[in-house]
Design an enzyme around this catalytic site. Structure first.
Site, PDB file in Angstrom:
ATOM      1  CG  ASN A  97      -6.761   1.553  11.236  1.00  0.00           C
ATOM      2  OD1 ASN A  97      -5.581   1.343  11.080  1.00  0.00           O
ATOM      3  ND2 ASN A  97      -7.323   1.277  12.409  1.00  0.00           N
ATOM      4  CB  ALA A 156      -7.961   7.820   3.803  1.00  0.00           C
ATOM      5  CE  LYS A 192      -3.088   2.699   2.809  1.00  0.00           C
ATOM      6  NZ  LYS A 192      -3.662   2.902   4.147  1.00  0.00           N
ATOM      7  N   GLY A 218      -8.298   9.572   8.892  1.00  0.00           N
ATOM      8  CA  GLY A 218      -8.731   9.721  10.280  1.00  0.00           C
ATOM      9  C   GLY A 218      -9.734  10.827  10.519  1.00  0.00           C
TER      10      GLY A 218
END
Lengths: 65, 262
Positions: free
Chosen positions: B206, B184, B96, B157
């Protein structure tokens, strides 16, 4: 000689990268290495001689996104 | 099936392994998500702490494929060396590829990304580049040999969801044969469904799962939303309309009077 390992100054008597990894207790550990920004494969560590002020990176698996 | 460089996967959800409250919650979140691919990184190892050795044991127990990232790299040179170290360490050609432009947005540095992708593809890597929705960068990455593109939805995030949905839609239309995964910026299961309804092949998550109050339940929720969004896309979504249109038949409406029709 004085080198940098993962950004920290370290004095070592190791002549090559393989000896250095052994000296640090990494024999058999799951690590990868680089010198002065370039990757050094595990099979090439023994033939990779160290020089003063070399910048060594020793990395291992970690959490990632 | 999600296709990645000749390999097929039933799950279209890829999961990051960082920021979980504990290793056990990470393990349970991976199971609840149904993912078959987790992302990992490389970090400096301390001879005393040997942190990476314990983490690797945990990952091996999960029984899933690993996708190493080059997170934190700021130049093509750093990303290339990191990818090379990752290939040896994890025994995979997958990478990645991340080249980060700045700390505020964590946006991809597209020039360095294309440069690194060219080098790594030539070295036999199977590159999954973290990119933007920019079409010219996408063309360069595909020309370099990337069979997968991973545009952001919004900054890493940030949990903002799809900041530029029309551009993501355009990217899908321009690259019908390329595997597209949004990586993302997703924060809610509805964001993942929205991505999948556009016809994207998968999502990589994530923070939205790891930092949820209950990561295991959130992993399950995202798994369902990814599947629902994909099914919705495959079933063929209707086009939005500006005006209302009755779903119940008009013919035979009780008390119908022609003079009430506008």
């Amino acid at each position: 000689m004085q080198i940098l390992i993962n950004g920290e100054p370290v004095a070592t008597k190791a002549r090559n990268l393989d000896e250095l990894c052994g000296e640090l207790g990494f024999a058999g550990a799951k690590i990868a290495t680089a010198i002065n920004g370039s990757f050094v494969a595990a099979v090439k560590r023994a033939s990779t001689e160290l020089s003063p002020a070399d910048e060594i990176e020793i990395v291992s698996p970690r959490q990632g996104g | 099936m999600l296709k990645l460089y000749g390999a097929n996967f039933a799950s279209r959800l890829l999961l990051g392994t960082a920021q979980y409250p504990s290793p056990d919650i990470l393990r349970r979140a991976v199971e609840a998500s149904g993912t078959e691919i987790v992302t990992v990184s490389l970090r400096r190892e301390s001879a005393r702490a040997r942190t990476g050795q314990g983490f690797w044991e945990l990952i091996e127990q999960l029984g899933v494929r690993v996708l190493p990232n080059t997170a934190g790299c700021r130049t093509a040179k750093e990303a290339i060396a990191t990818a090379q170290m990752a290939r040896e360490l994890f025994g995979t050609n997958w990478v990645k590829l991340e080249v980060i432009a700045n700390d505020d947005t964590l946006q991809p540095e597209l020039f360095g990304l294309v440069e690194a992708a060219n080098v790594l593809c030539a070295e036999g890597f199977e590159v999954l580049p973290y990119t933007t929705e920019d079409l010219s960068a996408a063309e360069r990455l595909v020309a370099a040999g990337c069979q997968v593109l991973m545009p952001w939805a919004s900054p890493i995030g940030s949990a903002r969801g799809l900041m530029n949905k029309p551009a993501l839609k355009t990217l899908r239309a321009y690259f019908p044969e390329t595997t597209l995964i949004v990586d993302a910026g997703l924060g809610a299961p509805s964001h993942a469904a929205e991505v999948m309804e556009l016809g994207y092949d998968g999502v990589l998550l994530n923070t939205a799962i790891a930092k949820a109050a209950d990561p295991v339940t959130m992993a399950s929720a995202f798994a369902k939303s990814v599947e629902a969004g994909r099914q919705g896309f495959e079933a063929g979504l209707i086009e939005p309309r500006d005006m209302g249109t009755p779903s119940t038949p008009v013919a035979g409406t009780p008390f119908f009077k022609i003079d009430r029709v506008s």
